[in-house]
Design a protein around this motif. Structure first.
Motif, PDB file in Angstrom:
ATOM      1  N   VAL A  79       1.100  -2.961  -4.889  1.00  0.00           N
ATOM      2  CA  VAL A  79       1.613  -1.939  -3.969  1.00  0.00           C
ATOM      3  C   VAL A  79       1.130  -0.586  -4.487  1.00  0.00           C
ATOM      4  O   VAL A  79       1.485  -0.183  -5.592  1.00  0.00           O
ATOM      5  N   VAL A 106      -0.081  -3.630   0.163  1.00  0.00           N
ATOM      6  CA  VAL A 106       0.594  -2.493   0.793  1.00  0.00           C
ATOM      7  C   VAL A 106       0.113  -1.197   0.142  1.00  0.00           C
ATOM      8  O   VAL A 106       0.017  -1.126  -1.091  1.00  0.00           O
ATOM      9  N   LEU A 126      -1.099  -3.529   4.675  1.00  0.00           N
ATOM     10  CA  LEU A 126      -0.222  -2.629   5.421  1.00  0.00           C
ATOM     11  C   LEU A 126      -0.375  -1.194   4.930  1.00  0.00           C
ATOM     12  O   LEU A 126      -0.053  -0.894   3.786  1.00  0.00           O
TER      13      LEU A 126
END
Length: 212
Positions: A79, A106, A126
């Motif tokens: 992330v 992400v 994402l």
């Protein structure tokens, strides 16, 4: 494309703005015709002390100890937390491939390069956009707790980090493609039978359009 329903991973803090696609993956790696295998070259100019090419053995290159991606636990992070205009610059899809192949699912930032953002959705990554105040608050948590993990739910449109829970916006069409692991082509192919039926109807009703 691998579906993205829910993801949890170590946060990699990159507290700077305008990280462009050439920083993410330098131009010499665009020579490859493959769409996989770029993870070792993510932030290449920062990760290695020696220059490299697509066919340079990684083992022969000295790693830069000052680069966050070369230290644990960030070398296993998935992330990314960054500042404004992440993914600006050229339209190279390879930049997203490098993030994806490194393991990133992400990227959280206040804004993204438009083409980079679209490329993320088409590759199962994402690009999670939040307000600047929220980003600054998340950096305060991450920098005070190195190695902290974040959890993101695409299905619930929710981010959890430490004691913070943040709801985020995500267009329904893009959300469904992530949940189902579909890019734009895959989404179109889901309607293959309907498209074929329509073409057959056109051929029956207006055959002159299809004469060679």
């Amino acid at each position: 494309m691998q579906p993205l329903i829910e993801h949890e991973g170590v946060v990699i803090p990159l507290n700077r703005a305008n990280i462009d696609t050439d920083m993410l993956l330098p131009k010499q790696y665009l020579k490859s015709l493959e769409s996989f295998g770029f993870g070792d070259f993510l932030f290449d100019d920062e990760r290695y002390l020696d220059p490299g090419e697509i066919d340079t053995p990684i083992e022969s290159r000295r790693r830069n100890p000052a680069c966050i991606l070369n230290s644990s636990p960030y070398d296993q992070g998935s992330v990314v937390l960054a500042q404004a205009n992440f993914g600006c610059g050229s339209s190279r899809e390879h930049a997203v491939w490098a993030l994806r192949d490194f393991g990133v699912r992400v990227v959280v930032a206040p804004s993204f390069g438009d083409i980079f953002r679209n490329n993320c959705f088409n590759n199962g990554v994402l690009p999670l956009q939040l307000e600047q105040a929220q980003i600054d608050a998340l950096f305060a948590v991450v920098e005070s707790q190195p190695g902290i993990r974040a959890k993101v739910s695409v299905s619930e449109r929710m981010l959890w980090l430490g004691d913070r829970q943040i709801a985020f916006e995500l267009e329904e069409g893009r959300r469904q493609r992530l949940l189902q692991g579909l890019d734009e082509i895959g989404e179109t192919l889901a309607f293959a039978e309907r498209i074929k039926a329509y073409e057959n109807m056109r051929k029956a009703e207006e055959p002159w359009l299809f004469r060679e």
